[in-house]
Design a protein around this motif. Structure first.
Motif, PDB file in Angstrom:
ATOM      1  N   SER A 116       0.820  -1.209   0.000  1.00  0.00           N
ATOM      2  CA  SER A 116       0.000   0.000   0.000  1.00  0.00           C
ATOM      3  C   SER A 116       0.854   1.260   0.000  1.00  0.00           C
ATOM      4  N   VAL A 117       1.924   1.261   0.802  1.00  0.00           N
ATOM      5  CA  VAL A 117       2.822   2.420   0.842  1.00  0.00           C
ATOM      6  C   VAL A 117       3.537   2.580  -0.496  1.00  0.00           C
ATOM      7  N   LEU A 118       4.029   1.467  -1.032  1.00  0.00           N
ATOM      8  CA  LEU A 118       4.758   1.516  -2.305  1.00  0.00           C
ATOM      9  C   LEU A 118       3.884   2.053  -3.441  1.00  0.00           C
ATOM     10  N   GLN A 119       2.613   1.744  -3.387  1.00  0.00           N
ATOM     11  CA  GLN A 119       1.694   2.220  -4.427  1.00  0.00           C
ATOM     12  C   GLN A 119       1.494   3.734  -4.363  1.00  0.00           C
ATOM     13  N   ASN A 120       1.778   4.321  -3.205  1.00  0.00           N
ATOM     14  CA  ASN A 120       1.573   5.756  -3.032  1.00  0.00           C
ATOM     15  C   ASN A 120       2.860   6.579  -3.096  1.00  0.00           C
ATOM     16  N   ILE A 121       3.990   5.909  -3.313  1.00  0.00           N
ATOM     17  CA  ILE A 121       5.261   6.617  -3.475  1.00  0.00           C
ATOM     18  C   ILE A 121       5.288   7.270  -4.860  1.00  0.00           C
ATOM     19  N   PRO A 122       5.692   8.537  -4.962  1.00  0.00           N
ATOM     20  CA  PRO A 122       5.790   9.184  -6.280  1.00  0.00           C
ATOM     21  C   PRO A 122       6.705   8.401  -7.206  1.00  0.00           C
ATOM     22  N   PRO A 123       6.417   8.380  -8.502  1.00  0.00           N
ATOM     23  CA  PRO A 123       7.198   7.594  -9.471  1.00  0.00           C
ATOM     24  C   PRO A 123       8.704   7.818  -9.400  1.00  0.00           C
ATOM     25  N   ALA A 124       9.133   9.048  -9.083  1.00  0.00           N
ATOM     26  CA  ALA A 124      10.564   9.353  -9.040  1.00  0.00           C
ATOM     27  C   ALA A 124      11.301   8.564  -7.960  1.00  0.00           C
ATOM     28  N   TYR A 125      10.561   8.091  -6.946  1.00  0.00           N
ATOM     29  CA  TYR A 125      11.204   7.415  -5.816  1.00  0.00           C
ATOM     30  C   TYR A 125      10.737   5.964  -5.657  1.00  0.00           C
ATOM     31  N   THR A 126       9.877   5.507  -6.556  1.00  0.00           N
ATOM     32  CA  THR A 126       9.308   4.163  -6.436  1.00  0.00           C
ATOM     33  C   THR A 126      10.376   3.071  -6.447  1.00  0.00           C
ATOM     34  N   LEU A 127      11.272   3.100  -7.427  1.00  0.00           N
ATOM     35  CA  LEU A 127      12.310   2.069  -7.530  1.00  0.00           C
ATOM     36  C   LEU A 127      13.233   2.104  -6.315  1.00  0.00           C
ATOM     37  N   LEU A 128      13.563   3.281  -5.859  1.00  0.00           N
ATOM     38  CA  LEU A 128      14.444   3.449  -4.702  1.00  0.00           C
ATOM     39  C   LEU A 128      13.855   2.793  -3.457  1.00  0.00           C
ATOM     40  N   VAL A 129      12.581   3.049  -3.194  1.00  0.00           N
ATOM     41  CA  VAL A 129      11.942   2.477  -2.001  1.00  0.00           C
ATOM     42  C   VAL A 129      11.721   0.970  -2.169  1.00  0.00           C
ATOM     43  N   HIS A 130      11.415   0.533  -3.399  1.00  0.00           N
ATOM     44  CA  HIS A 130      11.319  -0.905  -3.648  1.00  0.00           C
ATOM     45  C   HIS A 130      12.636  -1.609  -3.302  1.00  0.00           C
ATOM     46  N   LEU A 131      13.757  -0.984  -3.637  1.00  0.00           N
ATOM     47  CA  LEU A 131      15.070  -1.558  -3.330  1.00  0.00           C
ATOM     48  C   LEU A 131      15.311  -1.623  -1.824  1.00  0.00           C
ATOM     49  N   MET A 132      14.882  -0.577  -1.112  1.00  0.00           N
ATOM     50  CA  MET A 132      15.078  -0.551   0.338  1.00  0.00           C
ATOM     51  C   MET A 132      14.361  -1.722   0.999  1.00  0.00           C
ATOM     52  N   TYR A 133      13.135  -1.986   0.533  1.00  0.00           N
ATOM     53  CA  TYR A 133      12.391  -3.118   1.098  1.00  0.00           C
ATOM     54  C   TYR A 133      12.896  -4.444   0.531  1.00  0.00           C
ATOM     55  N   GLY A 134      13.105  -4.504  -0.772  1.00  0.00           N
ATOM     56  CA  GLY A 134      13.488  -5.762  -1.426  1.00  0.00           C
ATOM     57  C   GLY A 134      14.872  -6.256  -1.074  1.00  0.00           C
ATOM     58  N   CYS A 135      15.726  -5.368  -0.557  1.00  0.00           N
ATOM     59  CA  CYS A 135      17.100  -5.753  -0.205  1.00  0.00           C
ATOM     60  C   CYS A 135      17.435  -5.473   1.254  1.00  0.00           C
ATOM     61  N   GLY A 136      16.498  -4.903   2.003  1.00  0.00           N
ATOM     62  CA  GLY A 136      16.751  -4.605   3.415  1.00  0.00           C
ATOM     63  C   GLY A 136      17.798  -3.540   3.623  1.00  0.00           C
ATOM     64  N   LEU A 137      17.837  -2.549   2.732  1.00  0.00           N
ATOM     65  CA  LEU A 137      18.874  -1.527   2.800  1.00  0.00           C
ATOM     66  C   LEU A 137      18.518  -0.390   3.743  1.00  0.00           C
ATOM     67  N   ARG A 138      19.540   0.117   4.422  1.00  0.00           N
ATOM     68  CA  ARG A 138      19.384   1.378   5.140  1.00  0.00           C
ATOM     69  C   ARG A 138      19.204   2.479   4.101  1.00  0.00           C
ATOM     70  N   MET A 139      18.599   3.596   4.505  1.00  0.00           N
ATOM     71  CA  MET A 139      18.373   4.677   3.552  1.00  0.00           C
ATOM     72  C   MET A 139      19.677   5.130   2.896  1.00  0.00           C
ATOM     73  N   ASN A 140      20.709   5.366   3.687  1.00  0.00           N
ATOM     74  CA  ASN A 140      21.971   5.862   3.133  1.00  0.00           C
ATOM     75  C   ASN A 140      22.636   4.839   2.217  1.00  0.00           C
ATOM     76  N   GLU A 141      22.451   3.570   2.518  1.00  0.00           N
ATOM     77  CA  GLU A 141      23.015   2.530   1.643  1.00  0.00           C
ATOM     78  C   GLU A 141      22.352   2.577   0.272  1.00  0.00           C
ATOM     79  N   ALA A 142      21.043   2.782   0.249  1.00  0.00           N
ATOM     80  CA  ALA A 142      20.324   2.863  -1.020  1.00  0.00           C
ATOM     81  C   ALA A 142      20.694   4.130  -1.779  1.00  0.00           C
ATOM     82  N   LEU A 143      20.758   5.247  -1.064  1.00  0.00           N
ATOM     83  CA  LEU A 143      21.068   6.526  -1.711  1.00  0.00           C
ATOM     84  C   LEU A 143      22.480   6.555  -2.274  1.00  0.00           C
ATOM     85  N   ASN A 144      23.400   5.847  -1.643  1.00  0.00           N
ATOM     86  CA  ASN A 144      24.803   5.874  -2.064  1.00  0.00           C
ATOM     87  C   ASN A 144      25.152   4.832  -3.122  1.00  0.00           C
ATOM     88  N   LEU A 145      24.164   4.108  -3.615  1.00  0.00           N
ATOM     89  CA  LEU A 145      24.431   3.133  -4.678  1.00  0.00           C
ATOM     90  C   LEU A 145      24.915   3.848  -5.937  1.00  0.00           C
TER      91      LEU A 145
END
Length: 322
Positions: A116-145
């Motif tokens: 439900s949350v992922l469906q409401n994330i703006p398109p610009a950040y959808t893939l980023l948040v999917h990665l955070m959940y799908g890989c268990g990443l901390r925010m900074n780990e995802a941002l620094n990829l």
């Protein structure tokens, strides 16, 4: 006042010589300034064990800061004395009243709530948040990829210089593979346009930049999730494209949770908690989850067994329902 400013400049210089991050620089300067003002702008060289203990105790008893915050303040003071003033305070045996440590069970989302949350994330950040959940990443780990961190051949993602100071890999979610390939192409096009406009460099840790001086211009070193606009590096003043700001991502996650009508406190870290909990629920062993999360100790990962245990309690019923 000028003497205080000079001292803080010395602190900044020493931090940069040691190649600490900009966020660490801001944090250390904040606490050192706070320490000095607490003692009525008295110069730290004129203070010692008693003043440090008084300040740290004040943080614990009056300000009621967390143990992590108090440790952060102490680390800043320790850096000031040891690295800037040349005074080893380890022999002083600081005995300040410690902030009370609370053990919290992490809040997690159900799979339906995550969706439900992922469906409401703006398109610009959808893939980023999917990665955070799908890989268990901390925010900074995802941002620094970076582009180079996605290994499409072996279906894995490299996480460098994580919080535990231990590099690791995590499986690349197959559902995201096509989208990640598209994202790499987007980054390539942005980078090409930046070059045309006279930019094209990206931040690289000092040691690597010194070893590979041209790396900052290469596509593979570009951030996988770049900002929309060019910005100025606060230290070097160089104009270049950084990654999405944590505040921006955090704000969008909060809004998405509100749109999903969730009454849980949803932060970026809740996706990491949910990732670990959902893996436990399907039978993945604790040691494997520890490695995937990059925890130093399995004891840290064990908190998620308590989460699952609490969930199982929901299957119990009240005597009123007998």
């Amino acid at each position: 006042m000028s003497a205080k400013k000079k001292l803080l400049d010395l602190v900044r210089d020493k931090i940069r010589v040691k190649h600490y991050s900009y966020s660490t620089e801001r944090t250390y300067v904040h606490w050192i300034k706070h320490y000095i003002f607490f003692h009525n702008k008295k110069h730290p060289i004129e203070m010692s064990k008693n003043e440090i203990e008084e300040f740290l105790t004040f943080l614990a008893t009056k300000k009621r800061v967390s143990p992590t915050t108090q440790n952060q303040a102490f680390a800043a003071i320790l850096f000031l004395y040891r690295e800037v003033l040349g005074v080893d305070i380890s022999e002083w045996n600081i005995q300040a009243l410690r902030a009370q440590e609370r053990k919290h069970i992490p809040v997690v989302l159900t799979k339906e709530e995550v969706k439900s949350v992922l469906q409401n994330i703006p398109p610009a950040y959808t893939l980023l948040v999917h990665l955070m959940y799908g890989c268990g990443l901390r925010m900074n780990e995802a941002l620094n990829l970076r582009v180079k961190d996605i290994d499409f051949g072996f279906d894995k993602i490299y996480i460098w210089n994580s919080k535990s100071l231990k590099d690791r890999t995590v499986p690349l979610p197959q559902k995201l593979k096509a989208k990640l390939l598209e994202q790499v192409e987007i980054v390539k096009n942005i980078h090409k346009q930046d070059f045309k406009e006279g930019y094209g460099s990206v931040f690289i840790p000092y040691a690597l930049e010194k070893k590979y001086p041209h790396a900052k211009f290469e596509t593979k070193w570009q951030f996988l999730f770049p900002m929309k606009n060019i910005s100025q590096d606060p230290r070097t003043k160089e104009k270049r494209r950084h990654h999405v700001m944590p505040q921006t991502l955090g704000r969008n996650i909060k809004v998405a949770a509100q749109k999903a009508n969730l009454h849980k406190r949803v932060t970026s870290h809740i996706f990491r908690h949910s990732y670990a909990t959902h893996l436990l629920q399907v039978g993945i062993d604790l040691r494997s989850i520890q490695e995937l999360l990059g925890h130093k100790s399995v004891e840290t990962t064990m908190i998620y067994t308590h989460v699952v245990s609490e969930m199982n309690k929901s299957k119990l019923i009240s005597p009123l329902d007998f």
